[in-house]
Design a protein around this motif. Structure first.
Motif, short mmCIF file in Angstrom:
data_model
loop_
_atom_site.label_atom_id
_atom_site.label_comp_id
_atom_site.label_asym_id
_atom_site.label_seq_id
_atom_site.Cartn_x
_atom_site.Cartn_y
_atom_site.Cartn_z
N ASP A 49 0.83 -1.20 0.00
CA ASP A 49 0.00 0.00 0.00
C ASP A 49 0.87 1.25 0.00
N ASN A 50 1.90 1.25 0.83
CA ASN A 50 2.82 2.39 0.91
C ASN A 50 3.51 2.63 -0.42
N ILE A 51 4.07 1.57 -0.98
CA ILE A 51 4.85 1.71 -2.22
C ILE A 51 3.96 2.14 -3.39
N SER A 53 0.97 3.67 -3.21
CA SER A 53 0.47 5.05 -3.05
C SER A 53 1.54 6.06 -3.43
N ASN A 54 2.79 5.79 -3.07
CA ASN A 54 3.87 6.70 -3.49
C ASN A 54 3.94 6.76 -5.01
N ALA A 55 3.92 5.60 -5.66
CA ALA A 55 4.03 5.56 -7.13
C ALA A 55 2.90 6.39 -7.76
N MET A 56 1.70 6.30 -7.20
CA MET A 56 0.57 7.06 -7.74
C MET A 56 0.77 8.55 -7.46
N LYS A 57 1.19 8.86 -6.22
CA LYS A 57 1.36 10.25 -5.78
C LYS A 57 2.36 10.99 -6.67
N TYR A 58 3.43 10.29 -7.09
CA TYR A 58 4.48 10.96 -7.85
C TYR A 58 4.38 10.70 -9.35
N LEU A 115 6.81 8.55 6.76
CA LEU A 115 6.99 7.32 7.53
C LEU A 115 6.78 6.06 6.70
N GLY A 116 6.07 6.20 5.58
CA GLY A 116 5.66 5.04 4.79
C GLY A 116 6.79 4.07 4.48
N LEU A 117 7.87 4.55 3.92
CA LEU A 117 8.95 3.65 3.51
C LEU A 117 9.77 3.15 4.69
MG MG Z 1 4.46 7.21 1.27
#
Ligand code: MG
Ligand code: ATP
Length: 157
Positions: A49-51, A53-58, A115-117
């Motif tokens: 989920d963290n990884i 969401s980051n990929a989508m965010k950026y 904090l995600g990663l």
């Molecule tokens: Mg994140």
């Protein structure tokens, strides 16, 4: 518990695919055959989920996100690649530190705590795996992690 990884991973990707409200294309390079791994499903879900969401965010408008699973003798490697802004070389290991964020101004606008990663790294390490980032600035980022896997376990026949 024992989990068939391709089914588990596809289910997580489906959840993002069905709820996304931005123009990104998902590409899945995931084996069709079963790969059984012994993992804590909730924790590995949190990692992904963290990884993702980051990929989508950026990701930029119209970007592609590629999901990949590679099976080796004693481990599987899972990776998520985006076509976003990327991460400068000097920061590639720091992004796994608590509260570390590459560009404060940009990160503030996009939200998050940094904090995600760090949590993802803790959980992958607890599973006996490794996590790392590769990136080309302006081209995109790939986050990969491994999980222990025993090819012999699949050989029950
Ligand atoms: Mg994140
Ligand atoms: P949180 O995950 O707590 O909501 P966050 O996403 O900012 O906040 P991390 O997931 O730990 O925190 O990521 C740390 C930093 O690494 C991010 O702020 C961002 O600067 C950078 N980063 C992570 N993934 C990517 C990516 N796919 N592309 C570009 N930069 C990234």
């Amino acid at each position: 518990e024992w989990v068939d990884f391709p089914i588990f991973f596809n289910r997580i990707i489906d959840r993002f695919e069905f709820t996304k409200n931005q123009n990104v294309t998902f590409i899945r390079r995931i084996p069709k055959d079963a790969i059984f791994v012994e993992i804590d499903e909730d924790k590995v879900t949190q990692v992904l989920d963290n990884i993702i969401s980051n990929a989508m965010k950026y990701s930029p408008e119209g970007g592609r996100i590629t999901f990949q699973v590679k099976q080796e003798e004693s481990r599987i490697t899972i990776s998520v690649s985006d076509e976003g802004v990327g991460i400068p070389k000097d920061n590639l290991t720091k992004i796994f530190d608590r509260f570390y964020r590459v560009d404060r101004a940009r990160s503030r606008k996009l939200g998050g705590t940094g904090l995600g990663l760090a949590i993802a790294k803790e959980m992958v390490t607890a599973h006996g795996g490794e996590i790392w980032a590769e990136s080309v600035e302006g081209k995109g980022t790939t986050i990969s992690f491994t999980l222990p896997y025993d090819a012999a376990e699949d050989d029950w026949s």
